[in-house]
Design a protein around this motif. Structure first.
Motif, PDB file in Angstrom:
ATOM      1  N   LYS A 300       1.774 -23.829  34.322  1.00  0.00           N
ATOM      2  CA  LYS A 300       0.915 -22.705  33.980  1.00  0.00           C
ATOM      3  C   LYS A 300       0.579 -21.855  35.199  1.00  0.00           C
ATOM      4  N   ASP A 301       0.345 -22.496  36.347  1.00  0.00           N
ATOM      5  CA  ASP A 301      -0.010 -21.741  37.550  1.00  0.00           C
ATOM      6  C   ASP A 301       1.196 -21.391  38.419  1.00  0.00           C
ATOM      7  N   PHE A 302       2.383 -21.622  37.883  1.00  0.00           N
ATOM      8  CA  PHE A 302       3.639 -21.293  38.568  1.00  0.00           C
ATOM      9  C   PHE A 302       3.778 -22.024  39.912  1.00  0.00           C
ATOM     10  N   SER A 303       3.279 -23.259  39.949  1.00  0.00           N
ATOM     11  CA  SER A 303       3.369 -24.035  41.191  1.00  0.00           C
ATOM     12  C   SER A 303       4.434 -25.119  41.130  1.00  0.00           C
ATOM     13  N   GLU A 304       4.883 -25.461  39.914  1.00  0.00           N
ATOM     14  CA  GLU A 304       5.874 -26.524  39.753  1.00  0.00           C
ATOM     15  C   GLU A 304       6.909 -26.148  38.703  1.00  0.00           C
ATOM     16  N   VAL A 305       8.087 -26.733  38.853  1.00  0.00           N
ATOM     17  CA  VAL A 305       9.137 -26.533  37.858  1.00  0.00           C
ATOM     18  C   VAL A 305       9.805 -27.879  37.580  1.00  0.00           C
ATOM     19  N   GLN A 306      10.106 -28.126  36.317  1.00  0.00           N
ATOM     20  CA  GLN A 306      10.807 -29.351  35.928  1.00  0.00           C
ATOM     21  C   GLN A 306      12.140 -28.992  35.274  1.00  0.00           C
ATOM     22  N   ASN A 364      20.395 -27.709  42.919  1.00  0.00           N
ATOM     23  CA  ASN A 364      19.107 -28.100  43.502  1.00  0.00           C
ATOM     24  C   ASN A 364      18.067 -26.974  43.445  1.00  0.00           C
ATOM     25  N   LYS A 365      18.532 -25.718  43.407  1.00  0.00           N
ATOM     26  CA  LYS A 365      17.594 -24.601  43.354  1.00  0.00           C
ATOM     27  C   LYS A 365      16.910 -24.496  41.988  1.00  0.00           C
ATOM     28  N   ASP A 370      10.229 -21.856  44.520  1.00  0.00           N
ATOM     29  CA  ASP A 370      10.423 -20.577  45.213  1.00  0.00           C
ATOM     30  C   ASP A 370      11.623 -19.819  44.654  1.00  0.00           C
ATOM     31  N   SER A 371      12.658 -20.563  44.251  1.00  0.00           N
ATOM     32  CA  SER A 371      13.829 -19.921  43.642  1.00  0.00           C
ATOM     33  C   SER A 371      13.462 -19.311  42.293  1.00  0.00           C
ATOM     34  N   TRP A 372      12.563 -19.966  41.576  1.00  0.00           N
ATOM     35  CA  TRP A 372      12.123 -19.423  40.290  1.00  0.00           C
ATOM     36  C   TRP A 372      11.213 -18.213  40.473  1.00  0.00           C
ATOM     37  N   LYS A 373      10.439 -18.219  41.537  1.00  0.00           N
ATOM     38  CA  LYS A 373       9.621 -17.038  41.830  1.00  0.00           C
ATOM     39  C   LYS A 373      10.514 -15.835  42.118  1.00  0.00           C
ATOM     40  N   LEU A 374      11.595 -16.068  42.843  1.00  0.00           N
ATOM     41  CA  LEU A 374      12.562 -14.997  43.109  1.00  0.00           C
ATOM     42  C   LEU A 374      13.212 -14.533  41.813  1.00  0.00           C
ATOM     43  N   PHE A 375      13.511 -15.482  40.927  1.00  0.00           N
ATOM     44  CA  PHE A 375      14.154 -15.159  39.660  1.00  0.00           C
ATOM     45  C   PHE A 375      13.248 -14.263  38.809  1.00  0.00           C
TER      46      PHE A 375
END
Length: 422
Positions: A300-306, A364-365, A370-375
């Protein structure tokens, strides 16, 4: 003998003119190279006048045909046609504003690489016809979903069909499912395999009794009253139903192959899906994947990705696995199923490698926030095409995502399918 004061004034004036003329000439002789532009792509060039503090650019002549504008020392816009444009910088010295000077420069606008590819419509009277691109937007649980699927340039150049596919369904008891598939380019009926895969797995879960059993076992897992062994049994029961759904897909494809005198290999396709519901204790997401298409859940806070599925990359040296391969139905298939529960999330994404390869490059990205923030920064308009997908004012979000999916990436011309729950 005294020198008249008028002499000093004349000398000062002469010195100023000399300096002004010299600074003008230095600006004229400076080697200015505008960076090249690409037609149909946003262009911006900022004139840095730090070395010429007394020079101001008033305008740039001959801009009409370029499609660009000049404002605040910035040349910007989207040029339409490739060409070499001869421009005139019209400038003056701040101590001599009445005298306008011209400095000629050139702007090279290259052909847009997209225009070098043909876009031949697929033959809709052929066997297993499919639209070259399609999109969907609607509700998904208490959130929204947008999905687009676009034929890749390699297929469009030869007038071939799109091999990707997807399906979205609302199910009983407030469950929803989205599935995505990527037909193998080397399989002659892959487009039909992909279509059958997503539709058959969604159809499997349309049975009310199956959904009822899955929900009953989900509640056991997340109810604190039950002992660990009972929870483990409930988890196994859920996996059993998920396993039955993908075996149903295999048999559907096997039957279709026989009906059309094809080998099942002719229907090779990957398959990923998420079956989800919002409970009082959180969102439960059941997922499966075979092939090289990822499912990602962003907090929700865009701090983690699974990453919610196993990716068939790496050990297969670039080769992927398909739902049409009987060898995947072995003792290790249980590792392909995931049961995830989160209080909330910002985005749930499913994509084919036509998106994943150019935007993430390596596996791995996919687990790097951070890669998702760029996306998502890319999706918000920070790209060469300035194509923006607006998740807030989303009335046109399906059209926006289709436009975004037409991005240029050298060497990446595969079909592109992207589903985002938001």
């Amino acid at each position: 003998m005294k020198i008249p004061k008028i002499y000093f004034g004349t000398q000062k004036k002469t010195m100023e003119k000399t300096v002004i003329d010299r600074e003008k000439e230095e600006f004229k002789e400076a080697h200015w190279v505008l960076k090249n532009a690409n037609s149909k792509q946003f262009y911006e060039f900022i004139f840095d006048l730090a070395m010429f503090p007394n020079i101001e650019i008033k305008s740039i002549g001959n801009l009409e045909e370029t499609g660009l504008v000049f404002e605040n020392n910035t040349l910007s816009g989207t040029p339409v046609t490739s060409n070499v444009y001869h421009l005139d910088i019209q400038f003056f010295h701040t101590h001599d504003e009445g005298s306008m000077e011209i400095k000629p420069i050139q702007l090279f606008v290259n052909a847009n690489p997209k225009d070098l590819w043909k876009n031949i419509p697929s033959a809709q009277d052929a066997e297993f016809p499919k639209q070259d691109e399609t999109s969907y937007k609607g509700n998904f649980l208490d959130k929204k979903i947008v999905v687009v699927s676009k034929r890749g340039r390699s297929h469009a150049h030869e007038g071939k069909f799109r091999d990707d596919d997807f399906a979205v369904n609302e199910l009983s008891s407030s469950w929803s499912i989205v599935s995505v598939s990527d037909g193998a380019g080397s399989a002659k009926a892959a487009r039909e395999g992909a279509r059958l895969a997503v539709n058959s797995v969604n159809m499997f879960f349309s049975a009310t009794e199956i959904i009822r059993e899955i929900e009953k076992n989900v509640r056991i897992i997340y109810d604190t009253e039950y002992p660990r062994d009972r929870k483990d049994e409930a988890g196994q029961n859920i996996v059993k139903y998920l396993y039955e759904s993908v075996t149903e897909v295999y048999y559907t494809l096997e039957k279709a192959a026989a009906e059309h005198s094809l080998s099942i290999n002719d229907l090779h396709t990957t398959l990923i899906f998420t079956l989800a519901k919002k409970f009082e204790f959180g969102y439960v997401i059941l997922s499966f994947g075979v092939g090289d298409c990822p499912i990602n859940l962003i907090s929700k806070d865009f701090s983690e990705v699974q990453l919610l599925n196993s990716m068939d990359v790496g050990e297969f040296s670039g080769g992927t696995r398909f739902i049409t391969m009987k060898e995947i139905f072995n003792d290790q298939i249980a590792s392909r199923f995931r049961i995830t529960c989160v209080e909330d999330f910002s985005f749930l994404s499913l994509m084919t490698d036509g998106i994943y390869d150019p935007k993430f490059v390596t596996e791995n990205k996919l687990e790097d926030i951070d890669s998702w923030k760029l996306f998502f920064n890319d999706l918000s308009g920070n790209n060469d095409d300035r194509a923006k997908v607006d998740f807030l004012s989303d009335a046109e979000i399906d059209k926006q995502l289709l436009t975004w999916a037409d991005f240029w990436s050298r060497g990446n011309h595969d079909d592109r399918t992207l589903a985002i729950i938001y």
